[in-house]
Write a protein that holds these residues in place. Structure first.
Motif, PDB file in Angstrom:
ATOM      1  N   SER B  53     -19.042  -9.652 -27.601  1.00 16.80           N
ATOM      2  CA  SER B  53     -17.874 -10.375 -27.110  1.00 16.80           C
ATOM      3  C   SER B  53     -16.562  -9.852 -27.645  1.00 16.80           C
ATOM      4  CB  SER B  53     -18.008 -11.854 -27.471  1.00 16.80           C
ATOM      5  OG  SER B  53     -19.321 -12.298 -27.266  1.00 16.80           O
ATOM      6  N   LEU B  54     -16.588  -9.029 -28.686  1.00 22.17           N
ATOM      7  CA  LEU B  54     -15.338  -8.672 -29.366  1.00 22.17           C
ATOM      8  C   LEU B  54     -14.308  -8.057 -28.415  1.00 22.17           C
ATOM      9  CD1 LEU B  54     -14.044  -8.862 -32.064  1.00 22.17           C
ATOM     10  CD2 LEU B  54     -14.821  -6.557 -32.577  1.00 22.17           C
ATOM     11  N   MET B  55     -14.741  -7.067 -27.645  1.00 22.15           N
ATOM     12  CA  MET B  55     -13.812  -6.375 -26.753  1.00 22.15           C
ATOM     13  C   MET B  55     -13.183  -7.331 -25.748  1.00 22.15           C
ATOM     14  SD  MET B  55     -12.870  -3.521 -27.372  1.00 22.15           S
ATOM     15  CE  MET B  55     -11.919  -3.267 -25.872  1.00 22.15           C
ATOM     16  N   VAL B  56     -14.023  -8.138 -25.127  1.00 20.84           N
ATOM     17  CA  VAL B  56     -13.520  -9.022 -24.076  1.00 20.84           C
ATOM     18  C   VAL B  56     -12.627 -10.101 -24.686  1.00 20.84           C
ATOM     19  CG1 VAL B  56     -15.480 -10.623 -24.020  1.00 20.84           C
ATOM     20  CG2 VAL B  56     -14.195 -10.190 -21.951  1.00 20.84           C
ATOM     21  N   ILE B  57     -12.910 -10.479 -25.927  1.00 23.12           N
ATOM     22  CA  ILE B  57     -12.065 -11.469 -26.615  1.00 23.12           C
ATOM     23  C   ILE B  57     -10.682 -10.868 -26.877  1.00 23.12           C
ATOM     24  CG2 ILE B  57     -11.746 -12.652 -28.826  1.00 23.12           C
ATOM     25  CD1 ILE B  57     -13.751 -14.093 -27.253  1.00 23.12           C
ATOM     26  N   VAL B  58     -10.669  -9.639 -27.363  1.00 22.78           N
ATOM     27  CA  VAL B  58      -9.388  -8.987 -27.644  1.00 22.78           C
ATOM     28  C   VAL B  58      -8.569  -8.847 -26.358  1.00 22.78           C
ATOM     29  CG1 VAL B  58      -8.316  -6.816 -28.349  1.00 22.78           C
ATOM     30  CG2 VAL B  58     -10.179  -7.780 -29.706  1.00 22.78           C
ATOM     31  N   LEU B  59      -9.258  -8.423 -25.315  1.00 22.47           N
ATOM     32  CA  LEU B  59      -8.576  -8.200 -24.041  1.00 22.47           C
ATOM     33  C   LEU B  59      -8.011  -9.498 -23.472  1.00 22.47           C
ATOM     34  CD1 LEU B  59      -8.355  -5.496 -22.512  1.00 22.47           C
ATOM     35  CD2 LEU B  59     -10.091  -6.381 -20.956  1.00 22.47           C
ATOM     36  N   THR B  60      -8.844 -10.526 -23.392  1.00 28.73           N
ATOM     37  CA  THR B  60      -8.371 -11.787 -22.812  1.00 28.73           C
ATOM     38  C   THR B  60      -7.344 -12.436 -23.732  1.00 28.73           C
ATOM     39  OG1 THR B  60     -10.333 -12.830 -23.719  1.00 28.73           O
ATOM     40  CG2 THR B  60     -10.356 -12.343 -21.384  1.00 28.73           C
ATOM     41  N   GLY B  61      -7.537 -12.305 -25.046  1.00 28.11           N
ATOM     42  CA  GLY B  61      -6.566 -12.858 -25.990  1.00 28.11           C
ATOM     43  C   GLY B  61      -5.201 -12.230 -25.783  1.00 28.11           C
ATOM     44  N   ALA B  62      -5.189 -10.910 -25.606  1.00 21.21           N
ATOM     45  CA  ALA B  62      -3.938 -10.191 -25.429  1.00 21.21           C
ATOM     46  C   ALA B  62      -3.198 -10.696 -24.197  1.00 21.21           C
ATOM     47  CB  ALA B  62      -4.219  -8.695 -25.293  1.00 21.21           C
ATOM     48  N   PHE B  63      -3.893 -10.771 -23.085  1.00 22.85           N
ATOM     49  CA  PHE B  63      -3.203 -11.171 -21.868  1.00 22.85           C
ATOM     50  C   PHE B  63      -2.837 -12.649 -21.875  1.00 22.85           C
ATOM     51  CE2 PHE B  63      -4.659  -7.064 -20.490  1.00 22.85           C
ATOM     52  CZ  PHE B  63      -3.547  -6.631 -19.787  1.00 22.85           C
ATOM     53  N   THR B  64      -3.675 -13.465 -22.498  1.00 23.93           N
ATOM     54  CA  THR B  64      -3.317 -14.881 -22.593  1.00 23.93           C
ATOM     55  C   THR B  64      -2.015 -15.047 -23.372  1.00 23.93           C
ATOM     56  OG1 THR B  64      -5.664 -15.401 -22.595  1.00 23.93           O
ATOM     57  CG2 THR B  64      -4.166 -17.153 -23.262  1.00 23.93           C
ATOM     58  N   GLY B  65      -1.896 -14.324 -24.491  1.00 25.50           N
ATOM     59  CA  GLY B  65      -0.674 -14.407 -25.290  1.00 25.50           C
ATOM     60  C   GLY B  65       0.539 -13.972 -24.495  1.00 25.50           C
ATOM     61  N   MET B  66       0.384 -12.903 -23.701  1.00 18.23           N
ATOM     62  CA  MET B  66       1.505 -12.379 -22.928  1.00 18.23           C
ATOM     63  C   MET B  66       1.927 -13.370 -21.848  1.00 18.23           C
ATOM     64  SD  MET B  66      -0.025  -8.556 -22.864  1.00 18.23           S
ATOM     65  CE  MET B  66       0.893  -7.809 -21.552  1.00 18.23           C
ATOM     66  N   VAL B  67       0.949 -13.877 -21.102  1.00 18.21           N
ATOM     67  CA  VAL B  67       1.268 -14.832 -20.034  1.00 18.21           C
ATOM     68  C   VAL B  67       1.898 -16.085 -20.620  1.00 18.21           C
ATOM     69  CG1 VAL B  67       0.250 -16.371 -18.318  1.00 18.21           C
ATOM     70  CG2 VAL B  67      -0.531 -14.006 -18.495  1.00 18.21           C
ATOM     71  N   LEU B  68       1.297 -16.540 -21.714  1.00 19.35           N
ATOM     72  CA  LEU B  68       1.787 -17.748 -22.360  1.00 19.35           C
ATOM     73  C   LEU B  68       3.249 -17.581 -22.770  1.00 19.35           C
ATOM     74  CD1 LEU B  68       0.368 -20.355 -22.982  1.00 19.35           C
ATOM     75  CD2 LEU B  68      -0.197 -19.484 -25.238  1.00 19.35           C
ATOM     76  N   SER B  69       3.544 -16.433 -23.342  1.00 20.29           N
ATOM     77  CA  SER B  69       4.895 -16.154 -23.801  1.00 20.29           C
ATOM     78  C   SER B  69       5.888 -16.226 -22.637  1.00 20.29           C
ATOM     79  CB  SER B  69       4.915 -14.770 -24.461  1.00 20.29           C
ATOM     80  OG  SER B  69       6.098 -14.605 -25.176  1.00 20.29           O
ATOM     81  N   LEU B  70       5.535 -15.601 -21.530  1.00 24.02           N
ATOM     82  CA  LEU B  70       6.399 -15.618 -20.346  1.00 24.02           C
ATOM     83  C   LEU B  70       6.631 -17.036 -19.856  1.00 24.02           C
ATOM     84  CD1 LEU B  70       5.125 -12.697 -18.063  1.00 24.02           C
ATOM     85  CD2 LEU B  70       7.336 -12.886 -19.200  1.00 24.02           C
ATOM     86  N   GLN B  71       5.522 -17.773 -19.675  1.00 23.69           N
ATOM     87  CA  GLN B  71       5.608 -19.109 -19.093  1.00 23.69           C
ATOM     88  C   GLN B  71       6.373 -20.067 -19.993  1.00 23.69           C
ATOM     89  OE1 GLN B  71       4.848 -20.174 -16.087  1.00 23.69           O
ATOM     90  NE2 GLN B  71       4.394 -18.020 -15.654  1.00 23.69           N
ATOM     91  N   VAL B  72       6.032 -20.027 -21.286  1.00 26.08           N
ATOM     92  CA  VAL B  72       6.658 -20.955 -22.216  1.00 26.08           C
ATOM     93  C   VAL B  72       8.147 -20.642 -22.351  1.00 26.08           C
ATOM     94  CG1 VAL B  72       6.726 -21.673 -24.622  1.00 26.08           C
ATOM     95  CG2 VAL B  72       4.546 -21.477 -23.447  1.00 26.08           C
ATOM     96  N   PHE B  73       8.435 -19.344 -22.349  1.00 25.32           N
ATOM     97  CA  PHE B  73       9.832 -18.942 -22.448  1.00 25.32           C
ATOM     98  C   PHE B  73      10.641 -19.525 -21.297  1.00 25.32           C
ATOM     99  CE2 PHE B  73      13.417 -16.070 -21.791  1.00 25.32           C
ATOM    100  CZ  PHE B  73      13.921 -15.992 -23.081  1.00 25.32           C
ATOM    101  N   TYR B  74      10.083 -19.435 -20.102  1.00 28.56           N
ATOM    102  CA  TYR B  74      10.717 -19.943 -18.892  1.00 28.56           C
ATOM    103  C   TYR B  74      11.030 -21.430 -19.037  1.00 28.56           C
ATOM    104  CZ  TYR B  74      11.129 -21.257 -13.978  1.00 28.56           C
ATOM    105  OH  TYR B  74      11.562 -21.759 -12.796  1.00 28.56           O
TER     106      TYR B  74
END
Ligand SMILES: Nc1ncnc2c1ncn2[C@@H]1O[C@H](COP(=O)(O)OP(=O)(O)O)[C@@H](O)[C@H]1O
Ligand SMILES: [Mg+2]
Lengths: 249, 255
Positions: B53-74
Motif C-alpha cells: 500500500s505504501l506507493m498508493v498511499i503516497v500518491l493519493t496522499g499527495a493529490f489529496t493534500g494538493m486538492v485540499l489546499s486549493l479548495q480550502v484556500f478558495y
C-alpha cells in the motif's frame, strides 16, 4: 478402527448422506468408490470431525466423536494423516516446510529431528532432492507425493486419501498406488482411499465400499465387488452409462 | 405471504451472517492473547500491508493534500483568512481524510488480496488441512493479520497525512502565493494532541475492521473461483462501508 453408524447430513438444503453405515477394521485399507458429488469428501470430513452429522454416530478407535468439543476433536485428529483432493499443500511454503509443518507446529520437535524425519519420509515418497521447490513448481504426481509425505510424517494411525490418483496418467497412477501399498506396509495405518480409478485401486485395498444416493450400496472385498450384480457397480467396472438422469444433477 | 417469507428468510440469513461474523471476531481477538503467537507470520503480514500500500498511499496522499489546499484556500479567501490554510489542511487530513482515505486505499490494495488469498486456501482445502493437523487456522491466517493491520494502518495514515500536508504546503506557497512561514507556524498553533489521537484511534479501528472483514470473507468464501471473486468484491464493499460508518460514529464521540 473407524465405525460409521447411520449418519445423515444435509448441506445447503440437500441431503448428501442419507444413512451411511461403514465399518473399517484396524490396519485395513478400504476404498470408497462413487460418482462425483455423491458425498465421498463430505464423508471423509465427517471422520475428521470437520462436519458434524445431523444424526448417527462416528466412532474413531473407540471414541464417539460426534459430541466432542474442539479440544477433544484435536486430540482425535492427531491420529490422522490426510491427503486432500488436490493436495492442499500450502502455496507459500516449500515442500520441505510443508512436510515439516505438522512436526514444527503441533509436535514442536527441534529442527534437527524435523530435518531427519522430513528427509526420511521424502525419501519414502521419492521426493528427496525436490524439497526446496514450491507446490506450484511440481507436477500433479509430485504434488500428490508431497501431500502423502505430509500426511505420513507424523506417523498417524489412520490415513485418509481423497482421490490421490485422480487426473494422473496410468504410470504415475500406478506408482502412487505402489507407494500407498508400501507405506501402508511400513507404517501400518488404517487407510481410507476415495478413488474413481476402478479397477486399479482394487489391487491395493482389502475392502471396497460403493457409495450412491447417500448410502453405501455395496461393501466387500474387491473380489466380491467385481462379481457384484449391482448395476452401478457394473457400470463403474465396465464404464457403461448408468442412471444418466441423476448424473446430470 | 411469499413476500413476507422472502423478507423473513432474508433477515434471518443476514442475522446469521452477522452473528457468525461477530463470533469470528471475538474468537480471533481472544486468540491474540493465547500462545503461540505466530511472530514470523505477523512480520510477513506487516510487510504485506505496508509494501503493497505504501506507493498508493503516497500518491493519493499527495493529490489529496494538493486538492485540499486549493479548495480550502478558495473558501478561506472569502473570509480573508488565507493564513489559516495550514491548519485547515492539516486538521482535515489528520482528523478525517488521512485515516479514511488511507484505509480505503489499503482495503483496495491489500484487503482484497488478503481475502483472495484466504479464499483460495479455503477452496483448495488448505484450511481444512490445517484443521486436520489438529491446529487452529485462526492462529496462522487471521490473528497475525489483525495485529499487523492494527499496527500498520496508523502508520500508513500518518504517512498519508505528512505527504498531504507537505503537498498542500507546496500548492499553497508556490502556486497560491502564501507566505512560507505562516503555513507551518499556524499548524503548530492550532494542532492539538487530541486531533492526532482521534486520527490514530480511527486508523486503529479501521485496521481492525478491514482485517476482520477481509479475513472473514475469505474464510467463508463459497465454492470455486467464482466464490473467491465474489468474496473479494464483498470484502472490499463491506470494509469500505464500515470504514465510513464507523468514521462517523467515532467522530461523534470526539465532539
Ligand atoms: N460446505 C458445503 N456446503 C454445501 N454443500 C456442500 C458442501 N460441501 C459439499 N457440498 C455438496 O455435497 C455434495 C457432495 O460433495 P463431495 O463430498 O465433495 O462430493 P465427492 O463425492 O465428489 O467428493 C455435493 O453436491 C456438494 O455440492
Ligand atoms: Mg471429493
Amino acid at each position: 478402527m473407524i465405525e460409521i453408524i447411520d449418519i445423515r447430513k444435509t448441506l445447503d438444503g440437500q441431503e448428501v448422506l442419507k444413512g451411511v453405515t461403514l465399518r473399517i477394521e484396524k490396519g485395513e485399507l478400504v476404498a470408497i468408490v462413487g460418482r462425483s458429488g455423491v458425498g465421498k469428501s463430505v464423508l471423509l470430513k465427517h471422520m475428521l470431525g470437520l462436519y458434524k452429522p445431523d444424526s448417527g454416530s462416528i466412532v474413531i478407535e473407540g471414541l464417539d466423536i460426534v459430541r466432542f468439543c474442539t479440544r477433544e476433536l484435536c486430540k482425535v485428529r492427531e491420529r490422522f494423516g490426510v491427503v486432500f483432493q488436490g493436495g492442499a499443500l500450502f502455496d507459500s511454503m516449500s515442500i520441505f516446510d510443508n512436510v515439516a509443518f505438522p512436526l514444527r507446529e503441533r509436535l514442536r520437535l527441534n529442527e534437527q529431528v524435523v530435518r531427519q524425519k522430513v528427509e526420511e519420509v521424502l525419501e519414502d515418497v521419492g521426493l528427496l532432492g525436490h524439497e526446496h521447490k514450491f507446490p506450484a513448481e511440481l507436477s500433479g504426481g509430485m504434488r500428490k507425493r508431497a501431500a502423502l509425505a505430509r500426511a505420513l510424517v507424523t506417523e498417524p494411525s489412520i490415513v485418509l486419501f481423497d482421490e490421490p490418483t485422480t487426473g494422473l496418467d496410468p504410470i504415475t497412477l500406478n506408482s502412487i498406488h505402489r507407494l500407498i501399498e508400501s507405506t501402508h506396509k511400513k507404517y501400518n495405518f488404517t487407510g481410507v482411499i476415495v478413488s474413481h480409478d476402478v479397477p486399479e485401486v482394487f489391487s491395493i485395498v482389502d475392502k471396497v465400499a460403493m457409495l450412491d444416493m447417500g448410502r453405501v450400496v455395496e461393501f466387500g472385498t474387491p473380489e466380491e465387488i467385481t462379481k457384484s450384480r449391482h448395476p452401478l457397480v457394473r457400470a463403474f467396472i465396465t464404464g457403461s452409462p448408468y442412471g444418466l438422469q441423476e448424473t446430470q444433477s | 405471504m411469499n413476500f413476507l417469507q422472502t423478507i423473513g428468510s432474508g433477515t434471518l440469513h443476514l442475522l446469521r451472517q452477522m452473528g457468525g461474523m461477530f463470533i469470528f471476531l471475538l474468537v480471533s481477538l481472544y486468540h491474540i492473547f493465547t500462545p503461540p503467537f505466530k511472530f514470523k507470520v505477523f512480520l510477513r503480514q506487516v510487510r504485506f500491508f505496508g509494501n503493497r500500500s505504501l506507493m498508493v498511499i503516497v500518491l493519493t496522499g499527495a493529490f489529496t493534500g494538493m486538492v485540499l489546499s486549493l479548495q480550502v484556500f478558495y473558501t478561506l479567501r472569502k473570509f480573508g483568512s488565507e493564513a489559516l490554510l495550514g491548519p485547515a489542511v492539516a486538521l482535515s487530513l489528520i482528523r478525517e481524510l488521512g485515516p479514511v482515505l488511507s484505509a480505503l486505499m489499503v482495503t483496495g490494495r491489500a484487503g482484497s488480496a488478503l481475502t483472495a488469498e484466504i479464499g483460495i486456501m479455503k477452496i483448495t482445502e488448505q484450511i481444512d488441512a490445517i484443521l486436520a493437523m489438529a491446529l487452529n487456522p485462526l492462529k496462522y491466517l487471521v490473528v497475525p493479520n489483525i495485529v499487523a493491520a492494527i499496527l500498520v494502518f496508523p502508520l500508513l495514515g500518518g504517512i498519508f497525512d505528512l505527504v498531504g500536508i507537505y503537498t498542500g504546503y507546496v500548492v499553497g506557497v508556490k502556486i497560491l502565493g502564501l507566505s512560507k512561514g505562516t503555513y507551518f507556524s499556524q499548524i503548530e498553533t492550532f494542532l492539538t494532541t487530541e486531533d492526532i489521537s482521534i486520527g490514530t484511534v480511527k486508523s486503529l479501528f479501521f485496521g481492525l475492521i478491514v482485517s476482520w472483514v477481509c479475513c472473514w470473507k475469505g474464510y467463508t468464501a463459497g465454492h470455486g473461483a467464482e466464490g473467491v471473486s465474489r468474496a473479494t468484491t464483498e470484502a472490499v464493499v463491506l470494509s469500505s462501508v464500515l470504514i465510513l460508518v464507523s468514521d462517523y460514529v467515532i467522530g461523534t464521540f470526539y465532539l
